[in-house]
Design a protein around this motif. Structure first.
Motif, short mmCIF file in Angstrom:
data_model
loop_
_atom_site.label_atom_id
_atom_site.label_comp_id
_atom_site.label_asym_id
_atom_site.label_seq_id
_atom_site.Cartn_x
_atom_site.Cartn_y
_atom_site.Cartn_z
N ASP A 218 -8.81 2.01 -4.25
CA ASP A 218 -7.80 1.03 -3.83
C ASP A 218 -7.82 -0.19 -4.75
O ASP A 218 -6.77 -0.71 -5.16
CB ASP A 218 -8.05 0.57 -2.39
CG ASP A 218 -7.86 1.68 -1.38
OD1 ASP A 218 -6.93 2.49 -1.56
OD2 ASP A 218 -8.64 1.74 -0.42
N ASP B 267 0.82 -1.20 0.00
CA ASP B 267 0.00 0.00 0.00
C ASP B 267 0.86 1.25 0.00
O ASP B 267 0.58 2.22 -0.72
CB ASP B 267 -0.93 0.00 1.22
CG ASP B 267 -1.99 1.08 1.14
OD1 ASP B 267 -2.78 1.07 0.19
OD2 ASP B 267 -2.01 1.95 2.03
N ARG C 156 -4.89 -1.60 -7.92
CA ARG C 156 -4.33 -2.95 -8.04
C ARG C 156 -4.72 -3.61 -9.36
O ARG C 156 -3.94 -4.38 -9.92
CB ARG C 156 -4.76 -3.79 -6.83
CG ARG C 156 -4.03 -3.33 -5.57
CD ARG C 156 -4.77 -3.66 -4.30
NE ARG C 156 -3.99 -3.29 -3.12
CZ ARG C 156 -3.94 -2.06 -2.61
NH1 ARG C 156 -4.63 -1.07 -3.17
NH2 ARG C 156 -3.21 -1.79 -1.56
N TRP D 190 -11.00 -0.90 2.31
CA TRP D 190 -10.66 -0.68 0.91
C TRP D 190 -11.79 0.02 0.16
O TRP D 190 -12.97 -0.27 0.35
CB TRP D 190 -10.37 -2.01 0.23
CG TRP D 190 -8.94 -2.47 0.36
CD1 TRP D 190 -8.08 -2.16 1.37
CD2 TRP D 190 -8.23 -3.32 -0.54
NE1 TRP D 190 -6.87 -2.78 1.15
CE2 TRP D 190 -6.94 -3.48 0.00
CE3 TRP D 190 -8.56 -3.96 -1.73
CZ2 TRP D 190 -5.96 -4.27 -0.62
CZ3 TRP D 190 -7.61 -4.73 -2.34
CH2 TRP D 190 -6.32 -4.88 -1.81
N GLU E 120 -6.86 -2.49 8.20
CA GLU E 120 -6.63 -1.93 6.86
C GLU E 120 -7.57 -2.54 5.80
O GLU E 120 -8.22 -1.82 5.05
CB GLU E 120 -5.19 -2.16 6.41
CG GLU E 120 -4.16 -1.39 7.20
CD GLU E 120 -3.57 -2.17 8.35
OE1 GLU E 120 -2.98 -1.56 9.24
OE2 GLU E 120 -3.74 -3.42 8.36
N ARG F 114 1.01 4.19 -2.93
CA ARG F 114 0.78 5.61 -2.64
C ARG F 114 1.99 6.45 -3.03
O ARG F 114 1.85 7.60 -3.48
CB ARG F 114 0.44 5.80 -1.17
CG ARG F 114 -0.94 5.23 -0.82
CD ARG F 114 -1.21 5.27 0.69
NE ARG F 114 -2.49 4.65 0.99
CZ ARG F 114 -3.65 5.30 1.08
NH1 ARG F 114 -3.68 6.60 0.87
NH2 ARG F 114 -4.77 4.66 1.35
N GLY G 139 -1.82 9.44 -2.60
CA GLY G 139 -2.74 8.88 -1.62
C GLY G 139 -3.83 9.87 -1.25
O GLY G 139 -4.06 10.86 -1.93
#
Length: 339
Positions: free
Chosen positions: A221, A62, A225, A217, A213, A66, A71
């Protein structure tokens, strides 16, 4: 037990010697909401050098995303430079800086170039993270639980708050064609980009409601990915009751990942990336079925090993993974200091 990656020559600009560093204004420290492209490349080179030296990636996925893509509000990139060389980097996550009532913990991760360690760079980075955190408690992740990280945290008055285990197993004993028993009316299909995002995010939020965490999401996010080179929809397995889409019900998923050579070892290695089951389907055996199908997919990719991450205090999960052939490989520690 697998061996860590063999050291590779560090990349990036040469660092001044210890003697030369003494003649330079000790450290140039700055933090910005977003680094420029050339600075990002310099930090990525630093990360590669640290990975080669330590045998473990110094930042979480993560934090790396970022760093490269930016971010949310309150995030900062912190650089420490000696001359023209980037010798230290930290990622800070602090939420909305305008929210004065925010009492949630701020979070950070930091890395020092192997050739610049034991010069106080880590202390400088940690001090800047503490300044950015202000009145809030600060959590700092130390990947690999290396001695230098533990010394820095202990000297700063930090306590171990969380311990994350990385576990691994070989894939040679995995059934290449499992035919697990699924709950009535359930079929397992690959993820379809553009159709399945919202359904998956909903199940992920419910399955990981208590996770610090994973449960939070967002669509952004997930999109980050999906745009990564490693993303493979064929290895993102969804368990549907009924037809996928508006009329079907998503009960769980097993999202696998393949790390390229040099990322988590000398060879490519698979990962049980996200395995989540909706609360309504827990206890049905769906988790075991999806695990077997995902491991078979990774074996079919020609991989020899697979890893996963699990909270060390989640005794039932650790015990289950150990029974399925996983052994403890490394440890990540979240250090916390209250203000």
């Amino acid at each position: 037990m697998p061996t860590p990656p063999r050291p590779r020559p560090p990349t990036g600009p040469p660092l001044p010697s210890a003697e030369a560093a003494l003649t330079v204004d000790p450290f140039a420290v700055r933090d910005v909401p977003r680094l420029e492209a050339a600075q990002v490349e310099a930090v990525l080179a630093l990360l590669r050098a640290a990975t080669a030296a330590d045998g473990v990636r110094p930042l979480s996925e993560d934090a790396e995303l970022r760093l490269q893509h930016g971010g949310g509000a309150g995030g900062r990139d912190v650089l420490v430079e000696i001359g023209d060389a980037v010798v230290g980097y930290a990622r800070f996550e602090g939420g909305d800086p305008g929210d004065t009532d925010d009492t949630d913990d701020a979070e950070g991760e930091l890395v020092v170039h192997p050739d610049a360690r034991r010069r106080g760079v880590g202390r400088v980075l940690l001090a800047r993270l503490e300044e950015l955190a202000g009145h809030r408690p600060l959590r700092v992740w130390a990947h690999g639980d290396l001695p230098g990280s533990a010394e820095l945290a202990a000297a700063g008055g930090y306590d171990r708050a969380r311990v994350l285990l990385q576990m691994r197993r070989d894939l040679a004993g995995v059934d290449p064609d499992p035919r697990p028993s699924l709950p009535d009316g359930v079929r397992v299909l690959p993820f379809v980009p553009g159709r399945d995002e919202q359904a998956w995010l909903g199940v992920n939020a419910r399955a990981f409601a208590a996770h610090p965490e994973q449960g939070g999401w967002t669509a952004a996010d997930l999109a980050l990915r999906e745009a990564e080179p490693w993303f493979d929809a064929a290895g993102f397995l969804l368990a549907w009751r009924g037809d996928p889409g508006a009329d079907g019900e998503l009960l769980g998923s097993h999202w696998t990942k393949v790390h390229p050579p040099g990322d988590a070892g000398d060879e490519a290695i698979g990962e049980v990336y996200v395995l989540g089951i909706a609360p309504s389907a827990q206890g049905t055996g769906l988790g075991r079925a999806l695990t077997d199908l995902g491991l078979a997919h990774l074996r079919g990719r020609g991989l020899r090993e697979v890893l996963l991450y699990v909270e060390a205090d989640n005794v039932p999960a650790v015990t289950l993974y150990e029974k399925r052939g996983f052994t403890r490989f490394s440890v990540d520690v979240s250090w916390r200091r209250a203000h």
